[in-house]
Design a protein around this motif. Structure first.
Motif, mmCIF file in Angstrom:
data_model
loop_
_atom_site.group_PDB
_atom_site.id
_atom_site.type_symbol
_atom_site.label_atom_id
_atom_site.label_comp_id
_atom_site.label_asym_id
_atom_site.label_seq_id
_atom_site.Cartn_x
_atom_site.Cartn_y
_atom_site.Cartn_z
ATOM 1 N N LYS A 142 3.561 5.904 -5.663
ATOM 2 C CA LYS A 142 3.370 6.058 -7.219
ATOM 3 C C LYS A 142 2.214 6.704 -7.480
ATOM 4 N N PHE B 14 -1.254 6.354 -6.338
ATOM 5 C CA PHE B 14 -2.396 5.926 -6.233
ATOM 6 C C PHE B 14 -3.165 6.251 -4.820
ATOM 7 N N MET C 246 -7.592 1.035 -1.683
ATOM 8 C CA MET C 246 -6.715 1.615 -2.596
ATOM 9 C C MET C 246 -7.103 1.887 -3.981
ATOM 10 N N LEU D 194 2.167 1.667 -3.434
ATOM 11 C CA LEU D 194 1.013 2.210 -4.213
ATOM 12 C C LEU D 194 0.939 3.787 -3.934
ATOM 13 N N GLU D 195 0.805 4.292 -2.616
ATOM 14 C CA GLU D 195 0.703 5.642 -2.567
ATOM 15 C C GLU D 195 1.843 6.628 -3.253
ATOM 16 N N ARG E 160 -4.984 6.372 -1.460
ATOM 17 C CA ARG E 160 -5.407 5.335 -0.442
ATOM 18 C C ARG E 160 -7.246 6.331 -0.208
ATOM 19 N N CYS F 187 -6.731 1.433 -7.369
ATOM 20 C CA CYS F 187 -5.755 0.932 -8.251
ATOM 21 C C CYS F 187 -6.693 -0.286 -9.056
ATOM 22 N N ARG G 34 3.541 -3.277 -7.704
ATOM 23 C CA ARG G 34 4.261 -2.637 -6.652
ATOM 24 C C ARG G 34 4.885 -3.779 -5.664
ATOM 25 N N ASP H 104 -1.699 -3.375 -10.779
ATOM 26 C CA ASP H 104 -0.896 -2.171 -9.816
ATOM 27 C C ASP H 104 -0.500 -2.776 -8.671
ATOM 28 N N VAL H 105 -1.202 -3.530 -8.124
ATOM 29 C CA VAL H 105 -0.984 -4.389 -6.691
ATOM 30 C C VAL H 105 0.479 -5.317 -6.944
ATOM 31 N N ARG I 154 0.841 -1.244 0.110
ATOM 32 C CA ARG I 154 0.011 -0.033 -0.096
ATOM 33 C C ARG I 154 0.759 1.310 -0.052
#
Length: 126
Positions: free
Chosen positions: A87, A89, A97, A84-85, A91, A99, A107, A103-104, A81
């Motif tokens: 990059k 994305f 998230m 992701l943030e 929250r 996304c 990451r 994406d998951v 997570r």
């Protein structure tokens, strides 16, 4: 005649950490989002149902992957997570998230690649 203790109490297999992400169309607030989590349950659906409590909604498991590198170490859902943030994305709330499943996974792979280059560790994920 009694059975030996080994037969009565077989050796427990070590828990394996898994990263999962699920989506639902039943919660408008989380449209286009995935809830990214982790579990040691063999079946991630058990953990998802536990996390939903009594207010269960229909869902689709989008990601269900081992969170273990070839060297036996694990990475956590919080790291995924966070990446992701970083990059960009959003929250939305807690573990939710905005996304995609790709994406998951990206990451997760990115996190392990950074560790490989930083520490010279050689392993593959997923």
């Amino acid at each position: 005649m009694s059975k030996p203790i080994e037969e009565l109490l077989p050796e427990k297999q070590p828990a394996k950490l898994r990263i999962y992400a699920w989506s639902t169309t039943e919660l408008p607030k989380f449209k286009g989002c995935l809830k990214v989590g982790q579990t040691t349950q063999v079946d991630v659906n058990i953990r998802i149902r536990q996390s939903q409590g009594v207010n269960r909604v229909k869902y689709v498991v989008e990601v269900d992957e081992p969170a273990e590198r070839n060297d036996g170490t694990n990475f956590r859902d919080s790291t995924v997570r966070q990446r992701l943030e970083e990059k960009g994305f959003e929250r939305v709330e807690g573990e939710w998230m905005r996304c995609s499943a790709k994406d998951v996974i990206a990451r997760s792979e990115e996190h392990t690649s950074e560790l490989q280059s930083r520490f010279g560790i050689s392993y593959a994920v997923f």
